[in-house]
Design an enzyme around this catalytic site. Structure first.
Site, PDB file in Angstrom:
ATOM      1  N   ARG A  32      -4.444  10.821   4.292  1.00 29.38           N
ATOM      2  CA  ARG A  32      -3.331  11.769   4.399  1.00 29.38           C
ATOM      3  C   ARG A  32      -2.390  11.665   3.211  1.00 29.38           C
ATOM      4  O   ARG A  32      -1.821  12.676   2.772  1.00 29.38           O
ATOM      5  CB  ARG A  32      -2.597  11.463   5.688  1.00 29.38           C
TER       6      ARG A  32
ATOM      7  N   ARG B  29      -8.677  -0.580   4.279  1.00 28.60           N
ATOM      8  CA  ARG B  29      -7.756   0.433   3.758  1.00 28.60           C
ATOM      9  C   ARG B  29      -6.404  -0.181   3.450  1.00 28.60           C
ATOM     10  O   ARG B  29      -5.702   0.287   2.562  1.00 28.60           O
ATOM     11  CB  ARG B  29      -7.554   1.550   4.789  1.00 28.60           C
TER      12      ARG B  29
ATOM     13  N   LYS C  50       0.850  -1.201   0.000  1.00 25.38           N
ATOM     14  CA  LYS C  50       0.000   0.000   0.000  1.00 25.38           C
ATOM     15  C   LYS C  50       0.883   1.249   0.000  1.00 25.38           C
ATOM     16  O   LYS C  50       0.680   2.178  -0.774  1.00 25.38           O
ATOM     17  CB  LYS C  50      -0.876   0.012   1.241  1.00 25.38           C
TER      18      LYS C  50
ATOM     19  N   ARG D  57       0.000  14.773  12.910  1.00 25.40           N
ATOM     20  CA  ARG D  57       0.648  14.480  11.621  1.00 25.40           C
ATOM     21  C   ARG D  57       0.696  15.704  10.694  1.00 25.40           C
ATOM     22  O   ARG D  57       0.002  15.781   9.688  1.00 25.40           O
ATOM     23  CB  ARG D  57      -0.045  13.294  10.964  1.00 25.40           C
TER      24      ARG D  57
ATOM     25  N   ASP E 250       4.441   0.540  11.920  1.00 30.35           N
ATOM     26  CA  ASP E 250       3.226  -0.084  11.376  1.00 30.35           C
ATOM     27  C   ASP E 250       3.084  -1.535  11.815  1.00 30.35           C
ATOM     28  O   ASP E 250       2.069  -2.161  11.531  1.00 30.35           O
ATOM     29  CB  ASP E 250       3.231  -0.020   9.844  1.00 30.35           C
TER      30      ASP E 250
ATOM     31  N   ILE F 172       7.473   7.037  16.954  1.00 33.15           N
ATOM     32  CA  ILE F 172       7.189   7.761  15.712  1.00 33.15           C
ATOM     33  C   ILE F 172       5.920   8.604  15.821  1.00 33.15           C
ATOM     34  O   ILE F 172       5.874   9.753  15.391  1.00 33.15           O
ATOM     35  CB  ILE F 172       7.045   6.780  14.513  1.00 33.15           C
TER      36      ILE F 172
HETATM   37  C1  EPZ Z   1       4.198   6.938   6.207  1.00 35.37           C
HETATM   38  O1  EPZ Z   1       3.403   7.970   6.730  1.00 35.37           O
HETATM   39  C2  EPZ Z   1       3.266   5.739   6.089  1.00 35.37           C
HETATM   40  N1  EPZ Z   1       2.157   6.050   5.177  1.00 35.37           N
HETATM   41  C3  EPZ Z   1       2.731   5.386   7.482  1.00 35.37           C
HETATM   42  O2  EPZ Z   1       1.922   4.224   7.350  1.00 35.37           O
HETATM   43  C4  EPZ Z   1       3.914   5.050   8.379  1.00 35.37           C
HETATM   44  O3  EPZ Z   1       3.446   4.765   9.676  1.00 35.37           O
HETATM   45  C5  EPZ Z   1       4.863   6.256   8.423  1.00 35.37           C
HETATM   46  O4  EPZ Z   1       5.281   6.593   7.085  1.00 35.37           O
HETATM   47  C6  EPZ Z   1       6.114   5.980   9.244  1.00 35.37           C
HETATM   48  O5  EPZ Z   1       6.783   4.885   8.718  1.00 35.37           O
HETATM   49  C7  EPZ Z   1       2.388   6.011   3.846  1.00 35.37           C
HETATM   50  O6  EPZ Z   1       3.486   5.726   3.399  1.00 35.37           O
HETATM   51  C8  EPZ Z   1       1.223   6.341   2.963  1.00 35.37           C
HETATM   52  P1  EPZ Z   1       6.198  10.294   8.323  1.00 35.37           P
HETATM   53  P2  EPZ Z   1       3.969   9.490   6.756  1.00 35.37           P
HETATM   54  O7  EPZ Z   1       6.135  11.565   7.538  1.00 35.37           O
HETATM   55  O8  EPZ Z   1       4.773   9.756   5.554  1.00 35.37           O
HETATM   56  C9  EPZ Z   1       6.039  13.581  11.759  1.00 35.37           C
HETATM   57  C10 EPZ Z   1       0.001   2.934   7.620  1.00 35.37           C
HETATM   58  O9  EPZ Z   1      -0.525   2.417   8.604  1.00 35.37           O
HETATM   59  N2  EPZ Z   1       6.023  14.553  10.654  1.00 35.37           N
HETATM   60  O10 EPZ Z   1       7.395   9.407   8.180  1.00 35.37           O
HETATM   61  O11 EPZ Z   1       2.816  10.372   7.059  1.00 35.37           O
HETATM   62  C11 EPZ Z   1       4.772  12.756  11.813  1.00 35.37           C
HETATM   63  O12 EPZ Z   1       3.774  13.435  12.556  1.00 35.37           O
HETATM   64  C12 EPZ Z   1       0.527   4.352   7.684  1.00 35.37           C
HETATM   65  O13 EPZ Z   1       0.166   2.361   6.511  1.00 35.37           O
HETATM   66  C13 EPZ Z   1       6.154  15.904  10.943  1.00 35.37           C
HETATM   67  O14 EPZ Z   1       6.277  16.297  12.099  1.00 35.37           O
HETATM   68  O15 EPZ Z   1       4.911   9.411   8.033  1.00 35.37           O
HETATM   69  C14 EPZ Z   1       5.225  11.492  12.483  1.00 35.37           C
HETATM   70  O16 EPZ Z   1       5.221  11.704  13.877  1.00 35.37           O
HETATM   71  C15 EPZ Z   1       0.278   4.967   9.034  1.00 35.37           C
HETATM   72  N3  EPZ Z   1       6.129  16.805   9.923  1.00 35.37           N
HETATM   73  C16 EPZ Z   1       6.672  11.335  12.005  1.00 35.37           C
HETATM   74  O17 EPZ Z   1       7.066  12.628  11.516  1.00 35.37           O
HETATM   75  C17 EPZ Z   1       5.993  16.415   8.609  1.00 35.37           C
HETATM   76  O18 EPZ Z   1       5.993  17.276   7.711  1.00 35.37           O
HETATM   77  C18 EPZ Z   1       6.855  10.328  10.868  1.00 35.37           C
HETATM   78  O19 EPZ Z   1       5.947  10.669   9.870  1.00 35.37           O
HETATM   79  C19 EPZ Z   1       5.846  15.034   8.335  1.00 35.37           C
HETATM   80  C20 EPZ Z   1       5.871  14.129   9.369  1.00 35.37           C
END
Ligand code: EPZ
Length: 421
Positions: free
Chosen positions: A95, A401, A22, A124, A309, A331
């Site tokens: 998102r 999803r 996904k 997020r 995840d 995370i």
């Molecule tokens: C990706 O989300 C995945 N989704 C998530 O999977 C996964 O949990 C996550 O990466 C971490 O591995 C997809 O790939 C579609 P991040 P993403 O940006 O990109 C903070 C699932 O269940 N952050 O790496 O949104 C954020 O709040 C989903 O399949 C900021 O502060 O994750 C989080 O605490 C859930 N500012 C941390 O960084 C930003 O601009 C990591 O988020 C972006 C993120």
């Protein structure tokens, strides 16, 4: 609202085939916006989130057609951008819609994308996405809950430094940089395999990228990208989830189409917990080794660390292990929604901030529970497969999803599971 009825206690035996990832499919679909040539994606999983992403790019101007009738192969063609917007009603549900920001800016010079708002696992924000795009020359305003981004003179390569790894921000920066003028260097890039898969597609479209999968990615911008065809990598989270289904039920599963190393740090943790994982030529066998599960501490970390995840699923496994396990989530701020639901099944868990202490119990007992987010839902399925008696899981649209045909795949290996409307 569909529900799942599961009667636990059956060791799962048989073969499970892992679907396309996904979290690779979503950025890959966004990346097809970068060219006016057709792009074919194979091994596309049938998931609600993928359908949402396809609907979003169709609104932007992409024609999406299934090739050969099979749902797994999609031909995406965006001859021109007819819209440049990701509306709130789509972004709030998923998102990952923000991943059209980079491609729209790179190809069309402007984008209007709704801020994602919060979700079950935390606020997020997308500040890291926006800062990266500004480094590439985008002008960004926040108006009425929307990001309004413009790059009237196109994007120019730059050095982008992330203070913390972000999968989505790295993907948006990468997709914007491939059409920027000159060179871009992303320092502090996320290293997830899904980013490597995205770089593979982009390079087959003619992009010039070095270092995807490491924390420094270097891109030489090109004027335009060609079409390509690409097979989506297997879903490592689905693979890890089924490995734990074998572990928690004391069964043996052949998990096909997913190489064992995709599990990253989870591989060692599962072995420490008492699973036997044996590589085969097209996947791996997962089984509980000598019949006992041991409590093991885990801390989620960016790849190649233990995947956030997989945290909820691992916690379910620890609920029936011998001894205690400290599960620490680093995370996301609020990724313990599964805890009160697991406790309804008899689990013994106490949460202190970002850490949950799990004390293993002999047996869990079936009860009605409620799914809250994607990975929390599947941890309840795992617990229900091991619990005595019947468990009813409500709000399972969360599962749809991210897990293709979960009930069918589990029933095929012996689970007593039924989906009722
Ligand atoms: C990706 O989300 C995945 N989704 C998530 O999977 C996964 O949990 C996550 O990466 C971490 O591995 C997809 O790939 C579609 P991040 P993403 O940006 O990109 C903070 C699932 O269940 N952050 O790496 O949104 C954020 O709040 C989903 O399949 C900021 O502060 O994750 C989080 O605490 C859930 N500012 C941390 O960084 C930003 O601009 C990591 O988020 C972006 C993120």
């Amino acid at each position: 609202m569909d529900r799942l009825l599961i009667t636990g206690g059956v060791p799962l035996e048989g073969t499970v085939t892992v679907s396309g990832a996904k979290n690779a499919a979503l950025p890959l679909i966004a990346a097809t916006l970068l060219t006016d040539r057709p792009v074919e994606l194979d091994n596309v999983p049938e998931l609600a989130d993928v359908t949402s992403m396809l609907r979003l790019v169709q609104r932007i101007g992409t024609s999406a057609t299934y090739v050969g009738g099979a749902p797994g192969r999609v031909r995406l063609h965006t001859p021109e951008l007819l819209a440049r917007e990701a509306p709130y009603d789509l972004v709030r549900k998923m998102r990952a819609s923000v991943l059209v920001l980079g491609p729209l800016l790179a190809r069309g010079g402007e984008a209007r994308v709704s801020l994602p708002g919060g979700c079950a696992i935390g606020p997020r924000p997308i500040d890291l996405h926006l800062k990266a795009l500004e480094r590439l020359g985008a002008v960004i305003d926040l108006v009425d809950g929307y990001v309004e981004a413009r790059a009237p003179k196109g994007l120019a390569g730059a050095e982008i430094e992330f203070p913390q790894p972000s999968v989505g921000a790295t993907e948006n920066a990468l997709m914007a940089a491939v059409l920027a003028r000159g060179a871009t260097r992303i320092v502090g890039a996320a290293r997830e395999p899904e980013i490597v898969d995205l770089a593979l597609l982009l390079r087959s479209m003619g992009a010039r990228i070095v270092g995807a999968g490491t924390s420094v990615i270097e891109i030489e911008g090109v004027a335009r990208l060609e079409g390509a065809s690409h097979t989506i990598m297997p879903d490592r989270i689905e693979a890890g989830t089924y490995a734990m289904a074998a572990g928690i039920t004391g069964g043996t599963l052949l998990i096909r189409n997913a190489p064992l190393e995709l599990l990253g740090a989870a591989r060692e943790k599962l072995v420490e917990a008492g699973l036997e994982l044996v590589e085969t030529q097209d996947g791996f066998v997962a089984r509980r080794a000598d019949g006992v599960l041991e409590g093991v501490d885990v801390m989620t970390r960016p790849y190649p660390g233990f995947a956030t995840d997989l945290q909820a699923q691992f916690m379910a496994l620890m609920c029936v292990a011998r001894g205690a396990a400290m599960v620490t989530e680093t995370i996301f701020e609020n990724r313990f929604m599964h805890v009160p639901e697991l406790m309804r099944l008899g689990a013994r868990i106490t949460v202190h901030g970002g850490s949950a202490l799990v004390r293993g119990v002999e047996r869990l007992k079936g009860a009605p529970v409620m799914a809250t987010d994607l990975r929390a839902s599947v941890s309840l399925v795992l617990a229900a497969l091991a619990a005595e008696g019947r468990t009813e899981i409500n709000r399972i649209y969360h599962l749809d999803r991210g897990y293709e045909h979960l009930d069918k795949k589990l029933a095929a290996v012996g689970a007593r599971i039924e989906r009722v409307p």
